[in-house]
Write a protein that holds these residues in place. Structure first.
Motif, PDB file in Angstrom:
ATOM      1  N   ALA A 101      62.981   7.506  43.954  1.00 25.74           N
ATOM      2  CA  ALA A 101      62.517   8.364  42.867  1.00 25.74           C
ATOM      3  C   ALA A 101      61.664   7.548  41.910  1.00 25.74           C
ATOM      4  CB  ALA A 101      63.702   8.971  42.126  1.00 25.74           C
ATOM      5  N   GLY A 102      60.602   8.146  41.427  1.00 27.86           N
ATOM      6  CA  GLY A 102      59.759   7.482  40.453  1.00 27.86           C
ATOM      7  C   GLY A 102      60.160   7.863  39.043  1.00 27.86           C
ATOM      8  N   MET A 103      59.580   7.168  38.072  1.00 26.92           N
ATOM      9  CA  MET A 103      59.796   7.546  36.677  1.00 26.92           C
ATOM     10  C   MET A 103      58.982   8.796  36.410  1.00 26.92           C
ATOM     11  SD  MET A 103      59.351   5.229  33.270  1.00 26.92           S
ATOM     12  CE  MET A 103      59.680   5.878  31.638  1.00 26.92           C
ATOM     13  N   ALA A 104      59.588   9.780  35.768  1.00 20.55           N
ATOM     14  CA  ALA A 104      58.896  11.033  35.459  1.00 20.55           C
ATOM     15  C   ALA A 104      57.616  10.716  34.694  1.00 20.55           C
ATOM     16  CB  ALA A 104      59.802  11.941  34.645  1.00 20.55           C
ATOM     17  N   ALA A 126      64.206  12.354  39.296  1.00 23.87           N
ATOM     18  CA  ALA A 126      63.320  11.369  38.673  1.00 23.87           C
ATOM     19  C   ALA A 126      64.096  10.504  37.697  1.00 23.87           C
ATOM     20  CB  ALA A 126      62.181  12.085  37.940  1.00 23.87           C
ATOM     21  N   TRP A 127      63.558   9.303  37.458  1.00 27.38           N
ATOM     22  CA  TRP A 127      64.095   8.401  36.441  1.00 27.38           C
ATOM     23  C   TRP A 127      63.533   8.814  35.092  1.00 27.38           C
ATOM     24  CZ3 TRP A 127      67.910   5.061  37.416  1.00 27.38           C
ATOM     25  CH2 TRP A 127      68.113   4.656  38.736  1.00 27.38           C
ATOM     26  N   LYS A 128      64.404   8.895  34.074  1.00 32.55           N
ATOM     27  CA  LYS A 128      63.990   9.325  32.745  1.00 32.55           C
ATOM     28  C   LYS A 128      64.706   8.515  31.678  1.00 32.55           C
ATOM     29  CE  LYS A 128      63.120  14.142  33.987  1.00 32.55           C
ATOM     30  NZ  LYS A 128      63.411  15.545  33.663  1.00 32.55           N
ATOM     31  N   MET A 129      64.116   8.547  30.494  1.00 34.03           N
ATOM     32  CA  MET A 129      64.803   7.981  29.330  1.00 34.03           C
ATOM     33  C   MET A 129      65.812   9.019  28.841  1.00 34.03           C
ATOM     34  SD  MET A 129      61.598   6.216  27.294  1.00 34.03           S
ATOM     35  CE  MET A 129      60.507   7.634  27.440  1.00 34.03           C
ATOM     36  N   HIS A 148      63.889  -5.112  29.396  1.00 32.14           N
ATOM     37  CA  HIS A 148      64.362  -4.156  30.398  1.00 32.14           C
ATOM     38  C   HIS A 148      64.588  -2.805  29.724  1.00 32.14           C
ATOM     39  CE1 HIS A 148      65.165  -7.773  32.721  1.00 32.14           C
ATOM     40  NE2 HIS A 148      65.483  -7.032  33.759  1.00 32.14           N
ATOM     41  N   LEU A 149      64.153  -1.741  30.356  1.00 34.83           N
ATOM     42  CA  LEU A 149      64.306  -0.386  29.841  1.00 34.83           C
ATOM     43  C   LEU A 149      65.453   0.300  30.563  1.00 34.83           C
ATOM     44  CD1 LEU A 149      63.082   1.965  28.078  1.00 34.83           C
ATOM     45  CD2 LEU A 149      61.739   2.568  30.107  1.00 34.83           C
ATOM     46  N   LEU A 150      66.338   0.949  29.804  1.00 29.65           N
ATOM     47  CA  LEU A 150      67.444   1.693  30.394  1.00 29.65           C
ATOM     48  C   LEU A 150      66.965   3.091  30.782  1.00 29.65           C
ATOM     49  CD1 LEU A 150      70.450   1.788  31.130  1.00 29.65           C
ATOM     50  CD2 LEU A 150      70.911   2.605  28.824  1.00 29.65           C
ATOM     51  N   LEU A 151      67.070   3.397  32.082  1.00 26.38           N
ATOM     52  CA  LEU A 151      66.674   4.714  32.586  1.00 26.38           C
ATOM     53  C   LEU A 151      67.849   5.361  33.293  1.00 26.38           C
ATOM     54  CD1 LEU A 151      63.144   3.933  34.092  1.00 26.38           C
ATOM     55  CD2 LEU A 151      63.667   5.009  31.889  1.00 26.38           C
ATOM     56  N   MET A 152      67.828   6.669  33.360  1.00 28.21           N
ATOM     57  CA  MET A 152      68.853   7.426  34.080  1.00 28.21           C
ATOM     58  C   MET A 152      68.175   8.218  35.182  1.00 28.21           C
ATOM     59  SD  MET A 152      69.415  10.207  31.177  1.00 28.21           S
ATOM     60  CE  MET A 152      68.177  11.479  31.125  1.00 28.21           C
ATOM     61  N   LEU A 153      68.861   8.334  36.288  1.00 32.76           N
ATOM     62  CA  LEU A 153      68.329   9.070  37.433  1.00 32.76           C
ATOM     63  C   LEU A 153      68.871  10.494  37.365  1.00 32.76           C
ATOM     64  CD1 LEU A 153      66.683   9.103  40.031  1.00 32.76           C
ATOM     65  CD2 LEU A 153      68.678   8.174  41.228  1.00 32.76           C
ATOM     66  N   GLN A 154      67.953  11.441  37.103  1.00 31.41           N
ATOM     67  CA  GLN A 154      68.351  12.842  36.992  1.00 31.41           C
ATOM     68  C   GLN A 154      68.270  13.508  38.362  1.00 31.41           C
ATOM     69  OE1 GLN A 154      66.533  15.143  33.860  1.00 31.41           O
ATOM     70  NE2 GLN A 154      66.897  17.062  34.935  1.00 31.41           N
ATOM     71  N   PRO A 160      60.134   2.174  37.768  1.00 31.62           N
ATOM     72  CA  PRO A 160      60.238   2.758  39.111  1.00 31.62           C
ATOM     73  C   PRO A 160      59.074   3.659  39.483  1.00 31.62           C
ATOM     74  CG  PRO A 160      61.811   3.771  37.611  1.00 31.62           C
ATOM     75  CD  PRO A 160      61.195   2.624  36.878  1.00 31.62           C
ATOM     76  N   GLY A 161      58.546   3.404  40.695  1.00 33.76           N
ATOM     77  CA  GLY A 161      57.438   4.205  41.209  1.00 33.76           C
ATOM     78  C   GLY A 161      57.844   5.092  42.368  1.00 33.76           C
ATOM     79  N   GLY A 162      59.049   4.908  42.881  1.00 31.12           N
ATOM     80  CA  GLY A 162      59.528   5.740  43.981  1.00 31.12           C
ATOM     81  C   GLY A 162      59.229   5.176  45.352  1.00 31.12           C
ATOM     82  N   ASP A 163      58.471   4.075  45.401  1.00 31.52           N
ATOM     83  CA  ASP A 163      58.054   3.553  46.701  1.00 31.52           C
ATOM     84  C   ASP A 163      58.694   2.203  47.037  1.00 31.52           C
ATOM     85  OD1 ASP A 163      56.758   2.190  44.719  1.00 31.52           O
ATOM     86  OD2 ASP A 163      54.739   2.488  45.502  1.00 31.52           O
ATOM     87  N   ASP A 164      59.754   1.838  46.318  1.00 30.72           N
ATOM     88  CA  ASP A 164      60.434   0.592  46.662  1.00 30.72           C
ATOM     89  C   ASP A 164      61.943   0.802  46.615  1.00 30.72           C
ATOM     90  OD1 ASP A 164      60.981   0.745  43.968  1.00 30.72           O
ATOM     91  OD2 ASP A 164      59.985  -1.114  43.424  1.00 30.72           O
ATOM     92  N   ALA A 165      62.678  -0.110  47.160  1.00 30.53           N
ATOM     93  CA  ALA A 165      64.128   0.029  47.266  1.00 30.53           C
ATOM     94  C   ALA A 165      64.791   0.115  45.893  1.00 30.53           C
ATOM     95  CB  ALA A 165      64.704  -1.141  48.053  1.00 30.53           C
ATOM     96  N   ALA A 166      64.269  -0.622  44.911  1.00 24.34           N
ATOM     97  CA  ALA A 166      64.876  -0.644  43.580  1.00 24.34           C
ATOM     98  C   ALA A 166      64.832   0.724  42.905  1.00 24.34           C
ATOM     99  CB  ALA A 166      64.182  -1.680  42.697  1.00 24.34           C
ATOM    100  N   SER A 167      63.824   1.536  43.255  1.00 24.30           N
ATOM    101  CA  SER A 167      63.673   2.838  42.592  1.00 24.30           C
ATOM    102  C   SER A 167      64.524   3.932  43.227  1.00 24.30           C
ATOM    103  CB  SER A 167      62.208   3.264  42.576  1.00 24.30           C
ATOM    104  OG  SER A 167      61.796   3.624  43.880  1.00 24.30           O
ATOM    105  N   GLU A 168      65.164   3.619  44.353  1.00 23.01           N
ATOM    106  CA  GLU A 168      66.066   4.546  45.041  1.00 23.01           C
ATOM    107  C   GLU A 168      65.402   5.874  45.400  1.00 23.01           C
ATOM    108  OE1 GLU A 168      70.124   4.452  43.659  1.00 23.01           O
ATOM    109  OE2 GLU A 168      69.672   2.694  42.443  1.00 23.01           O
TER     110      GLU A 168
END
Length: 196
Positions: free
Chosen positions: A158-161, A54-57, A29-35, A148-156
């Motif tokens: 926003a996609g990963m940059a 976007a989600w970023k490292m 699992h990768l830890l990402l932050m939502l900017q 995260p791709g931005g097109d599902d509920a888990a991504s809230e």
């Protein structure tokens, strides 16, 4: 990691970050932050580049006043942006990449990003009394196979940059034939993603 003297080059700005992979029940699992959207970065043209949501490292700029190395920068930014402790000595130059590109920012001809790979079966501990950076909405663990791709509920929403997705891929490929200090083989991690 032994400290090497870091000497910033004239005309180059620097950032450092961490790709933190937690083997949760052996699944990476990768830890990402939502900017948040809206942060403005001044450009040479006099205009601004405005960040999208976007989600970023976790990553940020080298600050010559408080950082003595890029590992200091990566450690500080990880803790400020995630609110979690990054154990001392976990950053290893052998598990890192640096990418230099022409810069659009004033006072720098080039910008260099350095990312460190951390792979562990230990989840980072929350820090007490640390105010998370105000541009960060939240942090979240994502399976490497479902970033995260931005097109599902888990991504809230926003996609990963794209730049972070690309840097993660380059980092994993650069470290493919290496092991962590604990003996975790990066190749096996990649095999679990591709199924090959």
């Amino acid at each position: 990691m032994e400290r090497a003297a870091f000497k910033p080059e004239s005309g180059v700005s620097y950032s450092a970050g961490v790709a933190f992979i937690f083997l949760k029940n052996k699944i990476p699992h990768l830890l990402l932050m939502l900017q948040r959207a809206g942060e403005k970065n001044l450009q040479k043209s006099g205009g601004f580049f405005v960040e999208e949501r976007a989600w970023k490292m976790p990553m940020g700029h080298f600050n010559i006043r408080i950082d003595t190395s890029l590992t200091d920068t990566a450690q500080r930014e990880f803790e400020e942006e995630t609110g979690c402790a990054l154990p001392k000595g976990v950053l290893d130059a052998k598990l890192s990449i640096s990418i230099r590109i022409p810069s659009d920012r004033p006072d720098a001809e080039f910008h260099e990003d350095t990312f460190f790979l951390v792979v562990t079966d230990k989840e980072p501990k929350p820090l007490k009394d640390v105010a998370r950076d105000k541009v960060i909405e939240k942090t979240k663990w994502f399976p490497l196979s479902k970033l995260p791709g931005g097109d599902d509920a888990a991504s809230e929403g926003a996609g990963m940059a794209f730049g972070h997705r690309k840097k993660l891929a380059r980092l994993l490929l650069a470290c493919e034939n290496k092991k962590t200090k604990d003996g975790i083989e990066i190749r096996k991690l990649l095999t679990s993603l591709t199924g090959k």
